[in-house]
Design a protein around this motif. Structure first.
Motif, PDB file in Angstrom:
ATOM      1  N   HIS A 125      -6.893 -12.910 -22.129  1.00 46.84           N
ATOM      2  CA  HIS A 125      -7.497 -11.608 -21.832  1.00 46.84           C
ATOM      3  C   HIS A 125      -8.799 -11.441 -22.612  1.00 46.84           C
ATOM      4  O   HIS A 125      -9.820 -11.002 -22.060  1.00 46.84           O
ATOM      5  N   TRP A 126      -8.783 -11.781 -23.908  1.00 47.70           N
ATOM      6  CA  TRP A 126      -9.996 -11.684 -24.723  1.00 47.70           C
ATOM      7  C   TRP A 126     -11.117 -12.566 -24.169  1.00 47.70           C
ATOM      8  O   TRP A 126     -12.262 -12.123 -24.027  1.00 47.70           O
ATOM      9  N   LEU A 127     -10.779 -13.800 -23.856  1.00 55.68           N
ATOM     10  CA  LEU A 127     -11.809 -14.719 -23.359  1.00 55.68           C
ATOM     11  C   LEU A 127     -12.354 -14.250 -22.015  1.00 55.68           C
ATOM     12  O   LEU A 127     -13.565 -14.326 -21.767  1.00 55.68           O
ATOM     13  N   SER A 128     -11.493 -13.742 -21.164  1.00 54.62           N
ATOM     14  CA  SER A 128     -11.923 -13.238 -19.860  1.00 54.62           C
ATOM     15  C   SER A 128     -12.869 -12.046 -20.013  1.00 54.62           C
ATOM     16  O   SER A 128     -13.931 -11.986 -19.379  1.00 54.62           O
ATOM     17  N   GLU A 129     -12.479 -11.090 -20.853  1.00 54.43           N
ATOM     18  CA  GLU A 129     -13.318  -9.900 -21.065  1.00 54.43           C
ATOM     19  C   GLU A 129     -14.667 -10.267 -21.692  1.00 54.43           C
ATOM     20  O   GLU A 129     -15.712  -9.768 -21.281  1.00 54.43           O
ATOM     21  N   LEU A 130     -14.625 -11.115 -22.718  1.00 51.78           N
ATOM     22  CA  LEU A 130     -15.886 -11.496 -23.368  1.00 51.78           C
ATOM     23  C   LEU A 130     -16.788 -12.249 -22.404  1.00 51.78           C
ATOM     24  O   LEU A 130     -18.004 -12.045 -22.393  1.00 51.78           O
ATOM     25  N   SER A 131     -16.211 -13.116 -21.578  1.00 57.20           N
ATOM     26  CA  SER A 131     -17.007 -13.844 -20.590  1.00 57.20           C
ATOM     27  C   SER A 131     -17.617 -12.902 -19.566  1.00 57.20           C
ATOM     28  O   SER A 131     -18.756 -13.074 -19.141  1.00 57.20           O
ATOM     29  N   GLU A 132     -16.849 -11.875 -19.183  1.00 55.90           N
ATOM     30  CA  GLU A 132     -17.314 -10.947 -18.154  1.00 55.90           C
ATOM     31  C   GLU A 132     -18.421 -10.025 -18.649  1.00 55.90           C
ATOM     32  O   GLU A 132     -19.395  -9.784 -17.937  1.00 55.90           O
ATOM     33  N   VAL A 133     -18.274  -9.493 -19.876  1.00 57.48           N
ATOM     34  CA  VAL A 133     -19.242  -8.481 -20.327  1.00 57.48           C
ATOM     35  C   VAL A 133     -20.115  -8.935 -21.500  1.00 57.48           C
ATOM     36  O   VAL A 133     -21.030  -8.219 -21.886  1.00 57.48           O
ATOM     37  N   GLY A 134     -19.855 -10.131 -22.038  1.00 55.49           N
ATOM     38  CA  GLY A 134     -20.600 -10.570 -23.214  1.00 55.49           C
ATOM     39  C   GLY A 134     -21.636 -11.640 -22.957  1.00 55.49           C
ATOM     40  O   GLY A 134     -22.289 -12.119 -23.900  1.00 55.49           O
ATOM     41  N   GLY A 135     -21.822 -12.021 -21.700  1.00 52.44           N
ATOM     42  CA  GLY A 135     -22.791 -13.065 -21.388  1.00 52.44           C
ATOM     43  C   GLY A 135     -24.180 -12.732 -21.906  1.00 52.44           C
ATOM     44  O   GLY A 135     -24.658 -11.624 -21.736  1.00 52.44           O
ATOM     45  N   GLY A 136     -24.792 -13.695 -22.565  1.00 51.52           N
ATOM     46  CA  GLY A 136     -26.131 -13.502 -23.122  1.00 51.52           C
ATOM     47  C   GLY A 136     -26.132 -12.762 -24.437  1.00 51.52           C
ATOM     48  O   GLY A 136     -27.195 -12.540 -25.029  1.00 51.52           O
TER      49      GLY A 136
ATOM     50  N   ASP B 114      -7.618  -5.209 -34.011  1.00 55.11           N
ATOM     51  CA  ASP B 114      -6.439  -6.006 -33.683  1.00 55.11           C
ATOM     52  C   ASP B 114      -6.479  -6.419 -32.218  1.00 55.11           C
ATOM     53  O   ASP B 114      -7.208  -5.851 -31.405  1.00 55.11           O
ATOM     54  N   LYS B 115      -5.698  -7.423 -31.916  1.00 56.01           N
ATOM     55  CA  LYS B 115      -5.734  -8.075 -30.598  1.00 56.01           C
ATOM     56  C   LYS B 115      -5.474  -7.133 -29.428  1.00 56.01           C
ATOM     57  O   LYS B 115      -5.875  -7.425 -28.302  1.00 56.01           O
ATOM     58  N   SER B 116      -4.825  -6.005 -29.683  1.00 55.69           N
ATOM     59  CA  SER B 116      -4.507  -5.078 -28.588  1.00 55.69           C
ATOM     60  C   SER B 116      -5.705  -4.228 -28.175  1.00 55.69           C
ATOM     61  O   SER B 116      -5.632  -3.501 -27.191  1.00 55.69           O
ATOM     62  N   ASN B 117      -6.804  -4.328 -28.903  1.00 61.53           N
ATOM     63  CA  ASN B 117      -7.959  -3.465 -28.644  1.00 61.53           C
ATOM     64  C   ASN B 117      -9.068  -4.128 -27.828  1.00 61.53           C
ATOM     65  O   ASN B 117     -10.246  -3.841 -28.019  1.00 61.53           O
ATOM     66  N   VAL B 118      -8.699  -4.997 -26.903  1.00 63.62           N
ATOM     67  CA  VAL B 118      -9.718  -5.650 -26.084  1.00 63.62           C
ATOM     68  C   VAL B 118     -10.496  -4.628 -25.262  1.00 63.62           C
ATOM     69  O   VAL B 118     -11.706  -4.787 -25.036  1.00 63.62           O
ATOM     70  N   ALA B 119      -9.864  -3.542 -24.836  1.00 62.83           N
ATOM     71  CA  ALA B 119     -10.577  -2.501 -24.059  1.00 62.83           C
ATOM     72  C   ALA B 119     -11.644  -1.828 -24.914  1.00 62.83           C
ATOM     73  O   ALA B 119     -12.730  -1.503 -24.423  1.00 62.83           O
ATOM     74  N   LEU B 120     -11.353  -1.637 -26.197  1.00 66.64           N
ATOM     75  CA  LEU B 120     -12.344  -1.071 -27.123  1.00 66.64           C
ATOM     76  C   LEU B 120     -13.548  -1.996 -27.244  1.00 66.64           C
ATOM     77  O   LEU B 120     -14.699  -1.557 -27.216  1.00 66.64           O
ATOM     78  N   MET B 121     -13.275  -3.277 -27.356  1.00 68.50           N
ATOM     79  CA  MET B 121     -14.359  -4.255 -27.453  1.00 68.50           C
ATOM     80  C   MET B 121     -15.208  -4.235 -26.186  1.00 68.50           C
ATOM     81  O   MET B 121     -16.437  -4.232 -26.255  1.00 68.50           O
ATOM     82  N   ARG B 122     -14.565  -4.195 -25.037  1.00 68.39           N
ATOM     83  CA  ARG B 122     -15.292  -4.140 -23.771  1.00 68.39           C
ATOM     84  C   ARG B 122     -16.182  -2.899 -23.718  1.00 68.39           C
ATOM     85  O   ARG B 122     -17.357  -2.969 -23.356  1.00 68.39           O
ATOM     86  N   ASP B 123     -15.612  -1.756 -24.094  1.00 67.00           N
ATOM     87  CA  ASP B 123     -16.354  -0.508 -24.091  1.00 67.00           C
ATOM     88  C   ASP B 123     -17.569  -0.572 -25.019  1.00 67.00           C
ATOM     89  O   ASP B 123     -18.654  -0.120 -24.652  1.00 67.00           O
ATOM     90  N   ARG B 124     -17.373  -1.133 -26.188  1.00 67.85           N
ATOM     91  CA  ARG B 124     -18.497  -1.233 -27.136  1.00 67.85           C
ATOM     92  C   ARG B 124     -19.591  -2.124 -26.600  1.00 67.85           C
ATOM     93  O   ARG B 124     -20.777  -1.812 -26.713  1.00 67.85           O
ATOM     94  N   LEU B 125     -19.226  -3.251 -26.015  1.00 64.94           N
ATOM     95  CA  LEU B 125     -20.238  -4.153 -25.468  1.00 64.94           C
ATOM     96  C   LEU B 125     -20.992  -3.491 -24.311  1.00 64.94           C
ATOM     97  O   LEU B 125     -22.209  -3.655 -24.188  1.00 64.94           O
ATOM     98  N   LEU B 126     -20.280  -2.739 -23.472  1.00 62.84           N
ATOM     99  CA  LEU B 126     -20.923  -2.111 -22.321  1.00 62.84           C
ATOM    100  C   LEU B 126     -21.783  -0.918 -22.701  1.00 62.84           C
ATOM    101  O   LEU B 126     -22.752  -0.600 -22.008  1.00 62.84           O
ATOM    102  N   ASN B 127     -21.444  -0.267 -23.815  1.00 60.29           N
ATOM    103  CA  ASN B 127     -22.115   0.990 -24.155  1.00 60.29           C
ATOM    104  C   ASN B 127     -22.993   0.937 -25.393  1.00 60.29           C
ATOM    105  O   ASN B 127     -23.525   1.962 -25.805  1.00 60.29           O
ATOM    106  N   THR B 128     -23.156  -0.243 -25.973  1.00 58.50           N
ATOM    107  CA  THR B 128     -24.068  -0.389 -27.113  1.00 58.50           C
ATOM    108  C   THR B 128     -25.334  -1.040 -26.601  1.00 58.50           C
ATOM    109  O   THR B 128     -25.285  -2.122 -26.005  1.00 58.50           O
ATOM    110  N   PRO B 129     -26.480  -0.397 -26.801  1.00 56.95           N
ATOM    111  CA  PRO B 129     -27.726  -0.970 -26.296  1.00 56.95           C
ATOM    112  C   PRO B 129     -28.014  -2.323 -26.901  1.00 56.95           C
ATOM    113  O   PRO B 129     -27.703  -2.588 -28.062  1.00 56.95           O
ATOM    114  N   VAL B 130     -28.600  -3.206 -26.098  1.00 63.23           N
ATOM    115  CA  VAL B 130     -29.013  -4.517 -26.582  1.00 63.23           C
ATOM    116  C   VAL B 130     -30.236  -4.349 -27.463  1.00 63.23           C
ATOM    117  O   VAL B 130     -31.193  -3.665 -27.082  1.00 63.23           O
ATOM    118  N   MET B 131     -30.187  -4.928 -28.642  1.00 61.72           N
ATOM    119  CA  MET B 131     -31.318  -4.794 -29.581  1.00 61.72           C
ATOM    120  C   MET B 131     -32.246  -5.974 -29.465  1.00 61.72           C
ATOM    121  O   MET B 131     -31.895  -7.027 -29.069  1.00 61.72           O
TER     122      MET B 131
END
Length: 196
Positions: free
Chosen positions: A18-29, A179-196
């Motif tokens: 789940h972590w790898l899937s989410e990071l691949s989906e929203v963390g590219g680049g 913790d590992k159960s917070n993958v949705a939090l990580m996704r939200d942060r990546l989607l809603n934190t501006p790229v610097m």
């Protein structure tokens, strides 16, 4: 750029996919994954106890343990890019991909401050974050993490290694443990934190 260290304790956990899937989906680049050592590093400890070789050999073996976990991650998520150098990491990110760092360049012929059991993949993730001038370092742990736990308390409880606090004491990036159960939090942060 965000450095996300995924603990070796997730190597047998369905949450890893789940972590790898989410990071691949929203963390590219934007995301560089640092693998923990997990069972691979535990075997190094076992062999060191049996054969009594020095910490330098154990350090080099643990870097290979992290590399094995990185390859496991890429086996689970083939879209991840294995990267052993800053240039390869930056190339993967420029291509819009997620890099997985293999720390083989940190193998040593003589002992240094890193070649001991006080410095684990947590501290190596901090070291990489500093070297890459990252915006954020996220450590994903399998144990529950309270948001207000001081890093010193987490180090004393062996949630992070003993040297981690030193590595991040002057960090110019955000340090966060989740913790590992917070993958949705990580996704939200990546989607809603501006790229610097």
């Amino acid at each position: 750029m965000w450095v996300v260290k995924i603990g070796g304790s997730l190597s047998h956990d369905p949450a890893l996919r789940h972590w790898l899937s989410e990071l691949s989906e929203v963390g590219g680049g934007r995301v560089v994954i640092v693998p923990g050592g997990g069972d691979f590093a535990d075997k190094v400890r076992q062999y060191q106890g049996e054969w009594r070789f020095d910490d330098l050999a154990a350090h080099n073996m643990c870097l290979l343990a992290m590399t094995q976990y990185a390859l496991l991650m890429q086996g689970v998520s083939p879209e991840l890019v294995i990267a052993s150098s800053e240039a390869k990491i930056r190339r993967a990110l420029r291509d819009g991909r997620v890099a997985v760092w293999v720390p083989t360049a940190l193998m040593r012929e003589t002992p240094d401050a890193m070649s001991n059991w006080d410095t684990t993949s947590d501290s190596l993730a901090a070291w990489l974050s500093t070297m890459l001038n990252a915006e954020r370092l996220v450590l994903v742990k399998s144990c529950p993490i309270a948001a207000d736990d001081p890093l010193e308390t987490l180090a004393a409880a062996e949630v992070v290694d003993r040297k981690f606090v030193d590595y991040v004491s002057d960090a110019n990036y955000v340090v966060e443990l989740i913790d590992k159960s917070n993958v949705a939090l990580m996704r939200d942060r990546l989607l809603n934190t501006p790229v610097m």
